[in-house]
Design a protein around this motif. Structure first.
Motif, short mmCIF file in Angstrom:
data_model
loop_
_atom_site.label_atom_id
_atom_site.label_comp_id
_atom_site.label_asym_id
_atom_site.label_seq_id
_atom_site.Cartn_x
_atom_site.Cartn_y
_atom_site.Cartn_z
N ARG A 349 0.91 -1.27 0.02
CA ARG A 349 0.09 -0.07 0.02
C ARG A 349 0.85 1.21 -0.14
N SER A 350 1.71 1.08 0.85
CA SER A 350 2.79 2.44 1.09
C SER A 350 3.89 2.40 0.29
N GLY A 351 4.39 1.26 -0.01
CA GLY A 351 5.77 0.92 -0.69
C GLY A 351 6.91 1.04 0.10
N LYS A 352 6.50 1.03 1.37
CA LYS A 352 7.72 1.39 2.64
C LYS A 352 7.90 0.08 3.25
N ILE A 353 9.28 -0.02 3.81
CA ILE A 353 9.96 -1.06 4.48
C ILE A 353 9.00 -1.12 5.77
N VAL A 354 8.50 -2.23 6.17
CA VAL A 354 7.69 -2.17 7.39
C VAL A 354 8.18 -3.37 8.46
N GLN A 405 17.52 4.09 15.43
CA GLN A 405 17.86 5.07 13.91
C GLN A 405 16.81 5.47 13.02
N PHE A 406 15.71 4.84 12.97
CA PHE A 406 14.74 4.75 12.14
C PHE A 406 13.47 4.63 12.84
N PRO A 407 13.06 5.71 13.72
CA PRO A 407 11.85 5.55 14.31
C PRO A 407 10.55 5.85 13.20
N SER A 408 9.60 5.05 13.65
CA SER A 408 8.43 4.81 12.57
C SER A 408 7.26 4.52 13.48
N ASP A 409 6.11 4.75 12.82
CA ASP A 409 4.93 4.52 13.51
C ASP A 409 3.92 3.67 12.39
N PRO A 410 3.76 2.58 12.66
CA PRO A 410 4.10 1.68 13.60
C PRO A 410 5.71 1.52 13.40
N PRO A 411 6.41 0.79 14.57
CA PRO A 411 7.55 0.63 14.47
C PRO A 411 8.07 -0.60 13.65
N LEU A 412 9.15 -0.67 13.19
CA LEU A 412 9.85 -1.95 12.40
C LEU A 412 9.42 -3.16 13.16
N LYS A 413 9.29 -4.26 12.52
CA LYS A 413 9.03 -5.61 13.15
C LYS A 413 9.98 -6.57 12.54
N ILE A 414 10.58 -7.63 13.32
CA ILE A 414 11.24 -8.82 12.90
C ILE A 414 10.40 -9.81 12.93
N SER A 415 10.41 -10.56 11.65
CA SER A 415 9.87 -12.06 11.59
C SER A 415 10.83 -13.08 11.72
N VAL A 416 10.54 -14.24 12.51
CA VAL A 416 11.53 -15.24 12.80
C VAL A 416 10.80 -16.51 12.68
N ASN A 417 11.56 -17.64 11.95
CA ASN A 417 10.78 -18.78 11.53
C ASN A 417 11.03 -19.51 12.78
N ILE A 418 10.04 -20.54 13.36
CA ILE A 418 10.16 -21.38 14.44
C ILE A 418 10.01 -22.80 13.91
#
Length: 498
Positions: A349-354, A405-418
């Motif tokens: 939608r925004s083309g931004k890294i989330v 370093q790169f504050p955003s709303d909502p903040p960046l998230k990390i995805s990890v595989n289990i």
């Protein structure tokens, strides 16, 4: 002389050993009271019979030879032989004979001292039996089985036409049964499996047990079948005509394993994966043959279980390669060769890294190793657990740095595989919570990806694990959705997890 006779009588009347005096023709001249205590015969019954009459027919010649030697030399060698008790059973005696000579030096009588060693011999044989047999199923253990294979190998070298095969059998999903119904029920099932496997073998593969062990009722009737431990069994098929004989036995075993067992009032249906290795001139060690049968068994498991596989050299090459990979993985973990690479997640939608997906990479001196080449082995061996703990810790540290370093709303998230091995850990939620608290990352910014297959393998347990993770506050995502266990009923029940 009277004093000596009195002393002899005093000793023999009170001795625990049986003491006899016989003449040169073998007639009994004297038997101590211990004969009646140990063998049940009265003095009158002994006088009316020859000294050889109660001795086992197979042992008489040895007794005669020892007696003759005692007459000639003055003292016979220590001898073990069987003698019949009055009740018809056989006792084992340890005997020595000494000559009594006349004034001319000629032997006129023999003094024989007998000791009953039946219980000692039985204990020795039971100890030997225990050393070579599995305590649970009473089947031969690994040591005895390898010895049987060693004999078969030696025979095949002397006679090239002699062929044999080794079958390696592993009960599929036995751990699930053992964990759900308990170890007592699991042991009962293994005993039944051992009996059923024995019944599936050819009569030509059966070897009887030593006499004493069979009489005491502690023997198994088949040395061609062994239990190596756990839910693993091996079979030695001797003197087969061609490979089809072994394959037919494997098929018969799988067919009979499919008949339900009754364990702890539960009806249990099991299957088995079987590996087959045939004798060949290239084998010089029984361990190698059993190893190759085991390799073939693992290939059968990989291809879907409940089937058999015949070993070929390609399997050995693959197994060696896998072992080398496992060794290199452990060394790589010690040397800190594992890295975290990040794949950006972009909002359409925004083309931004989330956010980013954290991915394991193995940076070896010779180059980068992609996950497809090592993740499966790392998970099977459990090496994945320390690798993924390092990955999560490093990813959380980077995430905290990026938030600064790169504050955003909502903040960046990390995805990890289990991985499956991680998901099976009872303290998974506690481990993740401890890492997040130590690094100082908001759990809401962590997304754990769990494949549908892992989550639905045991739906009830998965619900508990997912509830614990939800309590920690992390986000949960189902990966590869629709490829495994999807159903509308499960989707409905999963609404409560949101």
């Amino acid at each position: 002389m009277a004093e000596r006779d009195q002393l002899f009588e005093l000793i023999t009347e009170n001795a625990a050993d049986m003491i006899a005096v016989i003449d040169c023709d073998g007639h009994r001249l004297y038997n101590s009271p211990a004969y009646q205590n140990i063998l049940g015969y009265s003095p009158e019954e002994l006088k009316s019979t020859s000294s050889l009459e109660q001795i086992h027919s197979e042992d008489r010649q040895r007794v005669l030879e020892a007696t003759e030697k005692a007459r000639l030399t003055g003292r016979g060698e220590r001898l073990e032989y069987r003698i019949r008790h009055k009740d018809g059973t056989w006792r084992i005696l340890e005997s020595t004979a000494s000559a009594i000579r006349d004034k001319d030096g000629q032997t006129e009588r023999l003094v024989i001292v007998n000791r009953d060693i039946t219980e000692r011999k039985r204990a020795e044989e039971m100890l030997a039996h225990s050393a070579f047999h599995d305590a649970l199923t009473n089947l031969p253990n690994r040591a005895l089985f390898l010895d049987r294979v060693r004999h078969a190998l030696a025979l095949s070298l002397r006679h090239p036409s002699y062929k044999f095969a080794v079958l390696f059998i592993d009960v599929d999903e036995f751990k699930v049964f053992n964990d759900s119904l308990g170890h007592a029920a699991g042991d009962a099932l293994l005993i039944q499996i051992g009996r059923r496997l024995t019944a599936s073998l050819r009569g030509a593969d059966t070897v009887s047990r030593p006499r004493l062990m069979r009489e005491t009722g502690t023997s198994s009737d088949d040395e061609s079948l062994a239990r190596l431990g756990g839910d693993e069994f091996t079979v030695l098929l001797e003197d087969i005509r061609d490979s089809s004989d072994a394959i037919r036995v494997a098929e018969r075993i799988q067919e009979r394993m499919g008949i339900p067992f009754l364990a702890d009032a539960h009806e249990v249906v099991t299957t088995a994966s079987i590996g087959i290795a045939f004798s060949a001139s290239s084998y010089s060690d029984s361990e190698d043959l059993v190893r190759d049968a085991e390799i073939a068994m693992y290939r059968a498991k990989q291809e879907g279980k409940a089937r058999y596989q015949v070993f070929d050299n390609a399997m050995h090459t693959s197994a060696v390669k896998r072992l080398r990979l496992e060794t290199d993985l452990r060394r790589g973990l010690e040397l800190g060769e594992f890295r975290v690479h990040y794949q950006p997640i972009v909002s359409l939608r925004s083309g931004k890294i989330v956010g980013f997906e954290a991915l394991s990479r193995w940076q070896r001196p010779e180059g980068l190793v992609l996950p497809g080449e090592f993740i499966a082995v790392a998970d099977e061996t459990g090496i994945i657990l320390p690798i993924n703990r390092l990955l999560l810790r490093e990813a959380c540290q980077h995430l905290r740095s990026w938030h600064s370093q790169f504050p955003s709303d909502p903040p960046l998230k990390i995805s990890v595989n289990i991985t499956p091995k991680q998901f099976a850990q009872p303290d998974l939620a506690a481990q993740i919570e401890a890492i997040l608290e130590k690094v100082g990352v908001d759990p809401r910014n962590i997304d754990l990806e769990i494949t549908e297959t892992i989550a639905m393998a045991d739906a009830e347990r998965s619900g508990l694990v997912l509830s614990e993770l939800k309590r920690v506050g992390v986000r949960l995502s189902i990966d590869d959705f629709g490829t495994g266990y999807s159903s509308l009923s499960r989707l409905q029940s999963s609404q409560s997890m949101r």
